[in-house]
Design a protein around this motif. Structure first.
Motif, PDB file in Angstrom:
ATOM      1  N   ILE A 112      13.544 -24.491  -6.762  1.00 63.62           N
ATOM      2  CA  ILE A 112      12.808 -25.434  -5.931  1.00 63.62           C
ATOM      3  C   ILE A 112      11.349 -25.515  -6.390  1.00 63.62           C
ATOM      4  O   ILE A 112      10.700 -24.506  -6.654  1.00 63.62           O
ATOM      5  N   ASP A 113      10.857 -26.760  -6.554  1.00 65.63           N
ATOM      6  CA  ASP A 113       9.472 -27.042  -6.970  1.00 65.63           C
ATOM      7  C   ASP A 113       9.173 -26.624  -8.411  1.00 65.63           C
ATOM      8  O   ASP A 113       8.014 -26.642  -8.824  1.00 65.63           O
ATOM      9  N   GLN A 114      10.199 -26.235  -9.188  1.00 65.47           N
ATOM     10  CA  GLN A 114       9.957 -25.807 -10.563  1.00 65.47           C
ATOM     11  C   GLN A 114      10.269 -26.947 -11.529  1.00 65.47           C
ATOM     12  O   GLN A 114      11.269 -27.639 -11.387  1.00 65.47           O
ATOM     13  N   SER A 115       9.422 -27.131 -12.543  1.00 60.97           N
ATOM     14  CA  SER A 115       9.652 -28.175 -13.541  1.00 60.97           C
ATOM     15  C   SER A 115      10.499 -27.680 -14.702  1.00 60.97           C
ATOM     16  O   SER A 115      11.049 -28.475 -15.460  1.00 60.97           O
ATOM     17  N   THR A 116      10.598 -26.371 -14.870  1.00 61.95           N
ATOM     18  CA  THR A 116      11.480 -25.788 -15.880  1.00 61.95           C
ATOM     19  C   THR A 116      12.303 -24.688 -15.229  1.00 61.95           C
ATOM     20  O   THR A 116      12.044 -24.286 -14.083  1.00 61.95           O
ATOM     21  N   ALA A 117      13.278 -24.187 -15.981  1.00 64.92           N
ATOM     22  CA  ALA A 117      14.150 -23.128 -15.453  1.00 64.92           C
ATOM     23  C   ALA A 117      13.625 -21.736 -15.789  1.00 64.92           C
ATOM     24  O   ALA A 117      14.377 -20.767 -15.752  1.00 64.92           O
ATOM     25  N   ALA A 118      12.331 -21.637 -16.097  1.00 68.32           N
ATOM     26  CA  ALA A 118      11.765 -20.377 -16.596  1.00 68.32           C
ATOM     27  C   ALA A 118      12.006 -19.202 -15.655  1.00 68.32           C
ATOM     28  O   ALA A 118      12.302 -18.091 -16.104  1.00 68.32           O
ATOM     29  N   ILE A 119      11.904 -19.425 -14.331  1.00 64.41           N
ATOM     30  CA  ILE A 119      12.040 -18.280 -13.418  1.00 64.41           C
ATOM     31  C   ILE A 119      13.479 -17.786 -13.313  1.00 64.41           C
ATOM     32  O   ILE A 119      13.727 -16.725 -12.752  1.00 64.41           O
ATOM     33  N   SER A 120      14.436 -18.554 -13.843  1.00 63.61           N
ATOM     34  CA  SER A 120      15.833 -18.112 -13.819  1.00 63.61           C
ATOM     35  C   SER A 120      16.226 -17.413 -15.115  1.00 63.61           C
ATOM     36  O   SER A 120      17.355 -16.944 -15.250  1.00 63.61           O
ATOM     37  N   VAL A 121      15.312 -17.364 -16.075  1.00 59.12           N
ATOM     38  CA  VAL A 121      15.603 -16.788 -17.393  1.00 59.12           C
ATOM     39  C   VAL A 121      14.727 -15.559 -17.589  1.00 59.12           C
ATOM     40  O   VAL A 121      13.504 -15.628 -17.480  1.00 59.12           O
ATOM     41  N   HIS A 134      20.838 -29.354 -12.926  1.00 58.08           N
ATOM     42  CA  HIS A 134      19.492 -29.437 -12.358  1.00 58.08           C
ATOM     43  C   HIS A 134      18.576 -30.153 -13.336  1.00 58.08           C
ATOM     44  O   HIS A 134      18.788 -30.149 -14.553  1.00 58.08           O
ATOM     45  N   LEU A 135      17.540 -30.793 -12.788  1.00 53.18           N
ATOM     46  CA  LEU A 135      16.577 -31.540 -13.591  1.00 53.18           C
ATOM     47  C   LEU A 135      15.995 -30.696 -14.712  1.00 53.18           C
ATOM     48  O   LEU A 135      15.748 -31.194 -15.817  1.00 53.18           O
ATOM     49  N   SER A 136      15.777 -29.414 -14.465  1.00 60.02           N
ATOM     50  CA  SER A 136      15.171 -28.546 -15.479  1.00 60.02           C
ATOM     51  C   SER A 136      16.108 -28.282 -16.646  1.00 60.02           C
ATOM     52  O   SER A 136      15.681 -27.748 -17.663  1.00 60.02           O
ATOM     53  N   LEU A 137      17.387 -28.645 -16.521  1.00 61.15           N
ATOM     54  CA  LEU A 137      18.352 -28.495 -17.613  1.00 61.15           C
ATOM     55  C   LEU A 137      18.682 -29.838 -18.260  1.00 61.15           C
ATOM     56  O   LEU A 137      19.576 -29.923 -19.116  1.00 61.15           O
ATOM     57  N   GLY A 169      16.649 -31.360  -7.954  1.00 54.21           N
ATOM     58  CA  GLY A 169      15.234 -31.146  -8.236  1.00 54.21           C
ATOM     59  C   GLY A 169      14.455 -32.430  -8.005  1.00 54.21           C
ATOM     60  O   GLY A 169      15.027 -33.513  -7.865  1.00 54.21           O
ATOM     61  N   LEU A 170      13.135 -32.313  -7.979  1.00 52.22           N
ATOM     62  CA  LEU A 170      12.269 -33.439  -7.653  1.00 52.22           C
ATOM     63  C   LEU A 170      11.941 -34.220  -8.928  1.00 52.22           C
ATOM     64  O   LEU A 170      11.161 -33.768  -9.768  1.00 52.22           O
ATOM     65  N   ILE A 171      12.553 -35.396  -9.057  1.00 48.60           N
ATOM     66  CA  ILE A 171      12.336 -36.241 -10.232  1.00 48.60           C
ATOM     67  C   ILE A 171      10.927 -36.833 -10.168  1.00 48.60           C
ATOM     68  O   ILE A 171      10.491 -37.295  -9.115  1.00 48.60           O
ATOM     69  N   ASP A 172      10.225 -36.819 -11.283  1.00 51.17           N
ATOM     70  CA  ASP A 172       8.853 -37.326 -11.296  1.00 51.17           C
ATOM     71  C   ASP A 172       8.824 -38.827 -11.040  1.00 51.17           C
ATOM     72  O   ASP A 172       9.794 -39.551 -11.302  1.00 51.17           O
ATOM     73  N   ALA A 173       7.683 -39.294 -10.533  1.00 53.97           N
ATOM     74  CA  ALA A 173       7.557 -40.693 -10.089  1.00 53.97           C
ATOM     75  C   ALA A 173       7.752 -41.677 -11.228  1.00 53.97           C
ATOM     76  O   ALA A 173       8.326 -42.755 -11.039  1.00 53.97           O
ATOM     77  N   ASN A 174       7.280 -41.342 -12.434  1.00 54.00           N
ATOM     78  CA  ASN A 174       7.451 -42.262 -13.559  1.00 54.00           C
ATOM     79  C   ASN A 174       8.923 -42.465 -13.893  1.00 54.00           C
ATOM     80  O   ASN A 174       9.355 -43.581 -14.190  1.00 54.00           O
ATOM     81  N   THR A 175       9.715 -41.390 -13.850  1.00 55.41           N
ATOM     82  CA  THR A 175      11.146 -41.518 -14.136  1.00 55.41           C
ATOM     83  C   THR A 175      11.842 -42.319 -13.041  1.00 55.41           C
ATOM     84  O   THR A 175      12.743 -43.117 -13.318  1.00 55.41           O
ATOM     85  N   VAL A 176      11.436 -42.113 -11.783  1.00 56.40           N
ATOM     86  CA  VAL A 176      12.001 -42.919 -10.690  1.00 56.40           C
ATOM     87  C   VAL A 176      11.676 -44.394 -10.908  1.00 56.40           C
ATOM     88  O   VAL A 176      12.543 -45.266 -10.784  1.00 56.40           O
ATOM     89  N   LEU A 177      10.414 -44.688 -11.264  1.00 59.55           N
ATOM     90  CA  LEU A 177      10.022 -46.071 -11.516  1.00 59.55           C
ATOM     91  C   LEU A 177      10.837 -46.677 -12.653  1.00 59.55           C
ATOM     92  O   LEU A 177      11.389 -47.776 -12.531  1.00 59.55           O
TER      93      LEU A 177
END
Length: 572
Positions: free
Chosen positions: A442-451, A314-317, A246-254
């Motif tokens: 993909i492109d999701q910040s949470t796993a909501a669409i899988s639940v 995954h990042l959402s977990l 998943g796409l890690i947010d920029a603040n966490t990368v920093l």
């Protein structure tokens, strides 16, 4: 008192007004671009919808600040729109107004409109702009059709649509969109430092710049060659491409890059790569380019550990991103950690995940600072032992699975326990992999669409939010209805002995399926919730291993013994 320089713009900005249609076309043709030092796109779907609502009502949406400069030919990406931009003497670079121009150019573009948050439609019945509806009906019109006169005429000429009564309203809105006027200031200035100074000052209003955005602007480097250089956003994209995490947010990368280079990821960032700071950094001779590259490598190692050892695919977990930052610091210093220390790290991760920041006075900032400081360069065993000892005050308790939210730590812990069951296809019996989950999220910040909610109504309120009323289906091809139909009706492709394994992988059984099919909803949820609690307890117990001794590895003990013997021999 702060002394301010009187140096500024040699030529005062000139004012201009653009019709929206002209500005959009200029953007699509690559004559409007976004500088690489600009902040990442931050708006959500409702922000984009409100923007178009303001436009159609004739409200002002603010002026833009455009940097006029010579530019070379290059491939340009604005939001979801990719453009082959030509070279030009008077290319317009967006210094202020990126969120607005990116939203407008993508929502009106046939390709950009396919993706969130730019998938905006006009609802003729409600007479309003809306995010893409779940059920698209004849009164819903995508913005690219509304914006393009030829496509609009073709749309309403189709007798199958049955929506001709909306055509006058569509004409009116299309005209308002195309002719809406956007004011802009044009700046002609070659010094990028002045431009970033203007950007910094203008963004003191509204949504403040994040640490990552300030850092990116401070250390952006020249515009030339920016496409080839690593940036925080590019690191996130590359880590996701390599791991599917998943796409890690920029603040966490920093914070990950900072943590690898020093024990406090929240330190002042303005002098990070200055000569004075280099002398005190863990990697003193490291350039900015090397710091980015090595930070990316450490991020990949930390993510792989989460996926392969800790059971967070995954990042959402991921329960807390502060823990990812700590792991990046560890693997940045100890990339070749052995099996025993990885097991101790897994215990540490899960004890911290269950206990949360309460052990550190409830602060995520304190959590990352304290834990990163425990990791000592060149002292792997001491670092591992320090991390496990940091959780000595944590208390084992079973998370409350009777309150399930995918955006909360408890929900993510439950999802990890369900992932550990190895969800299988009810049609073939084959185990679903991390690639299936990554493709779905993909492109999701949470796993909501899988639940999916099993019962939306017809059960007591107390049971509505239970984990037992949820199904975790990490497969993009499955809806809850099709899944329930498949799992409650034995597949000809799945042998009887394998069907029990398929059911078990979703916290189900033949007895539970019988309760479900007979409509005994409350009993079904009671029995399944009890089974989920037992499984969750076993999962956390297996991962955190609170009752085990966290002794150092045998290799380190043997090394200590050898060192002791050598000292004794030297004394003799």
């Amino acid at each position: 008192m702060v002394a301010l320089s009187t140096d500024g713009l040699a030529i005062q900005p000139s004012a201009a007004t653009y019709e929206l249609e002209d500005l959009v076309n200029e953007t699509w043709q690559g004559r409007v671009r976004v500088p690489h030092f600009q902040r990442d796109f931050r708006w959500g779907s409702q922000d984009v919808v409100r923007l178009f609502d303001s436009i159609i009502k004739g409200y002002p949406i603010g002026s833009m600040l455009l940097w006029v400069r010579q530019s070379g030919a290059e491939a340009v990406t604005i939001g979801r729109t990719k453009v082959s931009a030509p070279a030009g003497e008077n290319t317009l670079w967006v210094v202020d107004g990126q969120q607005r121009i990116t939203s407008i150019a993508n929502a009106l573009h046939p390709e950009g409109n396919r993706h969130a948050p730019f998938a905006v439609y006009y609802d003729f019945k409600g007479q309003r702009f809306v995010d893409r509806p779940r059920e698209i009906e004849e009164h819903h019109l995508p913005l690219p059709v509304l914006f393009d006169l030829i496509r609009l005429l073709d749309w309403f000429a189709d007798p199958a649509r049955g929506a001709r009564e909306y055509f006058p309203e569509a004409q009116r809105i299309a005209k308002v969109l195309r002719t809406y006027k956007i004011p802009a200031y044009l700046v002609r200035q070659d010094d990028e430092k002045i431009l970033t100074d203007i950007l910094d000052r203008m963004n003191n209003y509204g949504k403040r710049l994040s640490r990552a955005e300030i850092f990116s602007a401070l250390f952006a480097g020249p515009e030339e060659g920016a496409a080839e250089r690593l940036s925080l956003a590019r690191i996130a994209e590359r880590v996701d491409a390599e791991t599917g995490f998943g796409l890690i947010d920029a603040n966490t990368v920093l914070h990950s890059i900072l943590a690898r280079r020093g024990p406090d990821p929240m330190r002042d960032i303005r002098n990070e790569f200055s000569p004075d700071n280099r002398r005190t950094a863990d990697f003193s001779d490291e350039s900015q380019e090397a710091a980015y590259a090595e930070g990316e490598a450490a991020l990949v190692l930390a993510v792989r550990f989460l996926q392969d050892d800790a059971g967070a695919p995954h990042l959402s977990l991921l329960t807390y991103r502060a823990l990812l930052v700590v792991l990046v610091r560890f693997f940045g210093h100890f990339p070749d950690t052995g099996d025993w220390n990885r097991q101790l790290l897994r215990r540490f991760y899960w004890r911290a995940a269950v206990s949360g920041p309460s052990v550190f006075k409830g602060s995520f900032t304190q959590m990352s600072r304290i834990l990163c400081a425990v990791v000592k360069p060149g002292r792997e065993e001491e670092s591992v032992q320090g991390l496990t000892k940091s959780m000595e005050s944590s208390v084992w308790s079973l998370p409350n699975a009777r309150r399930f939210r995918t955006n909360e730590a408890v929900g993510k812990i439950i999802l990890c326990s369900w992932w550990a069951l190895g969800p299988r296809s009810p049609l073939t019996g084959e185990r679903l992999g991390a690639g299936d989950l990554s493709e779905l999220l993909i492109d999701q910040s949470t796993a909501a669409i899988s639940v999916h909610r099993i019962y939306r109504r017809g059960v007591p309120k107390r049971q509505q939010f239970w984990a037992a009323n949820r199904l975790f289906v990490p497969d993009a091809a499955e809806s809850v209805d099709s899944f329930l139909e498949s799992v409650t009706s034995p597949s000809v492709l799945v042998e009887e002995r394998d069907r029990a394994e398929v059911l078990r992988s979703y916290c189900l059984s033949d007895d539970l399926i019988e309760l479900f099919n007979s409509g005994r909803r409350e009993e079904f949820l009671d029995v399944r919730q009890a089974a989920i609690d037992v499984g969750l307890n076993a999962f956390i117990d297996r991962m955190a291993q609170w009752e085990f001794e966290d002794t150092p590895s045998l290799d380190s003990l043997a090394l200590d013994e050898r060192d002791s013997l050598e000292l004794e021999e030297s004394d003799e």
